[in-house]
Motif scaffolding. Sequence first.
Motif, PDB file in Angstrom:
ATOM      1  N   TRP A  56      20.561  58.433  47.861  1.00  0.00           N
ATOM      2  CA  TRP A  56      20.895  58.803  49.242  1.00  0.00           C
ATOM      3  C   TRP A  56      21.276  57.561  50.039  1.00  0.00           C
ATOM      4  CZ3 TRP A  56      22.258  63.268  51.021  1.00  0.00           C
ATOM      5  CH2 TRP A  56      21.772  64.439  50.428  1.00  0.00           C
ATOM      6  N   LEU A  57      20.722  56.424  49.625  1.00  0.00           N
ATOM      7  CA  LEU A  57      20.998  55.167  50.314  1.00  0.00           C
ATOM      8  C   LEU A  57      22.498  54.874  50.297  1.00  0.00           C
ATOM      9  CD1 LEU A  57      19.250  53.064  51.718  1.00  0.00           C
ATOM     10  CD2 LEU A  57      19.324  51.715  49.623  1.00  0.00           C
ATOM     11  N   LEU A  58      23.138  55.141  49.152  1.00  0.00           N
ATOM     12  CA  LEU A  58      24.582  54.906  49.046  1.00  0.00           C
ATOM     13  C   LEU A  58      25.331  55.764  50.070  1.00  0.00           C
ATOM     14  CD1 LEU A  58      26.958  53.581  47.583  1.00  0.00           C
ATOM     15  CD2 LEU A  58      26.928  55.472  45.964  1.00  0.00           C
ATOM     16  N   PHE A  59      24.867  57.019  50.178  1.00  0.00           N
ATOM     17  CA  PHE A  59      25.488  57.918  51.148  1.00  0.00           C
ATOM     18  C   PHE A  59      25.332  57.348  52.562  1.00  0.00           C
ATOM     19  CE2 PHE A  59      24.883  61.548  54.087  1.00  0.00           C
ATOM     20  CZ  PHE A  59      26.175  62.040  54.057  1.00  0.00           C
ATOM     21  N   VAL A  60      24.128  56.879  52.871  1.00  0.00           N
ATOM     22  CA  VAL A  60      23.877  56.327  54.201  1.00  0.00           C
ATOM     23  C   VAL A  60      24.753  55.094  54.433  1.00  0.00           C
ATOM     24  CG1 VAL A  60      22.137  55.230  55.670  1.00  0.00           C
ATOM     25  CG2 VAL A  60      21.538  57.240  54.308  1.00  0.00           C
ATOM     26  N   LEU A  88      34.704  59.138  49.139  1.00  0.00           N
ATOM     27  CA  LEU A  88      33.437  58.647  48.594  1.00  0.00           C
ATOM     28  C   LEU A  88      32.257  59.280  49.320  1.00  0.00           C
ATOM     29  CD1 LEU A  88      32.236  56.706  46.533  1.00  0.00           C
ATOM     30  CD2 LEU A  88      32.298  54.913  48.259  1.00  0.00           C
ATOM     31  N   LEU A  89      32.388  59.372  50.635  1.00  0.00           N
ATOM     32  CA  LEU A  89      31.322  59.977  51.432  1.00  0.00           C
ATOM     33  C   LEU A  89      31.064  61.419  50.969  1.00  0.00           C
ATOM     34  CD1 LEU A  89      29.601  59.051  53.871  1.00  0.00           C
ATOM     35  CD2 LEU A  89      31.248  60.195  55.352  1.00  0.00           C
ATOM     36  N   ARG A  94      24.452  64.219  45.515  1.00  0.00           N
ATOM     37  CA  ARG A  94      23.029  64.295  45.913  1.00  0.00           C
ATOM     38  C   ARG A  94      22.567  65.747  45.976  1.00  0.00           C
ATOM     39  NH1 ARG A  94      21.176  61.574  43.613  1.00  0.00           N
ATOM     40  NH2 ARG A  94      23.228  61.073  42.855  1.00  0.00           N
ATOM     41  N   ILE A  95      23.400  66.608  46.551  1.00  0.00           N
ATOM     42  CA  ILE A  95      23.038  68.023  46.645  1.00  0.00           C
ATOM     43  C   ILE A  95      22.864  68.602  45.246  1.00  0.00           C
ATOM     44  CG2 ILE A  95      23.824  70.302  47.415  1.00  0.00           C
ATOM     45  CD1 ILE A  95      22.970  68.418  49.652  1.00  0.00           C
ATOM     46  N   VAL A  96      23.806  68.242  44.349  1.00  0.00           N
ATOM     47  CA  VAL A  96      23.738  68.735  42.973  1.00  0.00           C
ATOM     48  C   VAL A  96      22.428  68.304  42.326  1.00  0.00           C
ATOM     49  CG1 VAL A  96      24.701  68.414  40.673  1.00  0.00           C
ATOM     50  CG2 VAL A  96      26.210  68.931  42.589  1.00  0.00           C
TER      51      VAL A  96
END
Lengths: 280, 248
Positions: free
Chosen positions: A26-30, A259-260, A267-269
């Motif tokens: 999740w950090l990558l997403f943030v 990418l976002l 993450r959802i998957v």
Amino acid sequence: MPDLERLEKLPRPATPGRFAGWDRWWLLFVVVGVLVVAMTVLWPDPYQRIVLFMTDGIVVTIKTTVISYLCILIVGLIAGLGRISKNVAVRGVASVYVEVVRGIPLLVQLMFIYYASPALVQGLGRSLLQGAPALHNLGQSMANFSIDPQIGAIFGLTFCYGAYVGEIYRAGIESIPKGQMEAARSLGMSYVQAMRYVILPQAIRTILPPLGNEFVALLKDSSLVSVVAVADMTRRGREFMSSHFNPLETWTMVALLYLLLTVFAARIVSYIERRSSYVR
Amino acid sequence: MCAEAADPIIRIRGVHKWFGQLHAVRGVDLDVYRGEVVVIIGPSGSGKSTLLRCINHLETPDQGTIVVDGIPVTESKNINKVREEVGMVFQQFNLFPHLSVLENICLAQRIVRKRDRQQAAQIARDLLAKVGIPEKADSYPGQLSGGQQQRVAIARALAMQPKIMLFDEPTSALDPEMITEVLDVMLDLAHEGMTMVVVSHEMGFVRAAAKRIVFMDEGSVIEETTPEELFTNPKQERTKQFLSKILH
């Protein structure tokens, strides 16, 4: 594209943690999210303008991906069940579909559906008008046939990915021990009931990782629909670039936005995967 | 004796089964009567499991006829009707791992027998009490020992209220200390008058419950007799050899 090696892996048992559904990725997403926001705030020109220009493209990309994916899950299930059918004709049709689709690039399939299939239907309609006056109405509507870009794109993605996902379903169903079907049948269930209540619920848990991969791959491959007149993120990016002549900034932002979306989807998957695993 | 009681509930005539080149079952005739416990023994590869699986049509005989409770299995289009009346317990338990114990026992009751949720659950709980693990209703198969899983599998088959129970080596995949708990459940069933066909080498069960014992080798029935007769006075040489190996 499909990652069949992962089918071999069984779902991992759920690891209890303080934050269910939270993992370090999740950090990558943030990070990507913060980066996009920071860029639009710090340099409104051009990044904010790019993002605003692309908003409807983002909606189109998400819509195309989600609708196609839902269709793919259904077409894939039918193709997968067809491939393991005892009926020779059904198995033959499903096998030809899978083999043909796997042998043609997605881009060419989309081109064919958008450019070639209307010409084909129109030609058929014209010859119908000449050859069979009784079917005048049908011939007329076929001669005037045109395809909506959005629907053509969804159809093309579904047609192509349905074959790959069909193979995933097949592998998942075949991974369930034979005894499960035998136990269900010996209790008096029909083949369809056994499939629905016993085999598929287990198979789908097994294939969740590759199914999730397909969703992320589809999200990226949906950029190909930009060549068949669908105003998705990629097409909107190209439009912005050609009117503002700033390829570096435009494609940086387009890449970050993809990418976002893909990191979020991944993450959802993985959250769904962990939620639905069970002790074997 | 009325005619119905004299009719066998399972009538097997001239059944052959090939797997490719392998001639697994070679012309077997066998009758099983109501309330009888018949145990089939024999070396591995002798066709005993295949014969058992032919009775509820998990294997299709290539030749011969099988009639179960008046329904010809080998011709019937509606094989599910026969299977509703014939419970089966497998060596590998084959519980549904994605369902809880209670759901395992309720599933077929609800979709095949069309019972409502409460009724199915009540029957399931009664059967779990009967097989001695009422507290495991909400566990998942993966959380149970082999013996417990097999007892759930028996309860699952019984929930359909079958007229016949087939057991295909029900204790072969179990650790020694769990065999008894499964055999006890089977003994109870036998004493209640259930018609049972059992493939097993558990001689304790044979002595305690079997009315008849069938010795098979290389796809054929070699000897068919009572347990006492078999242990004290086997007639065929082949049977003697086999018994000397398993009754050390």
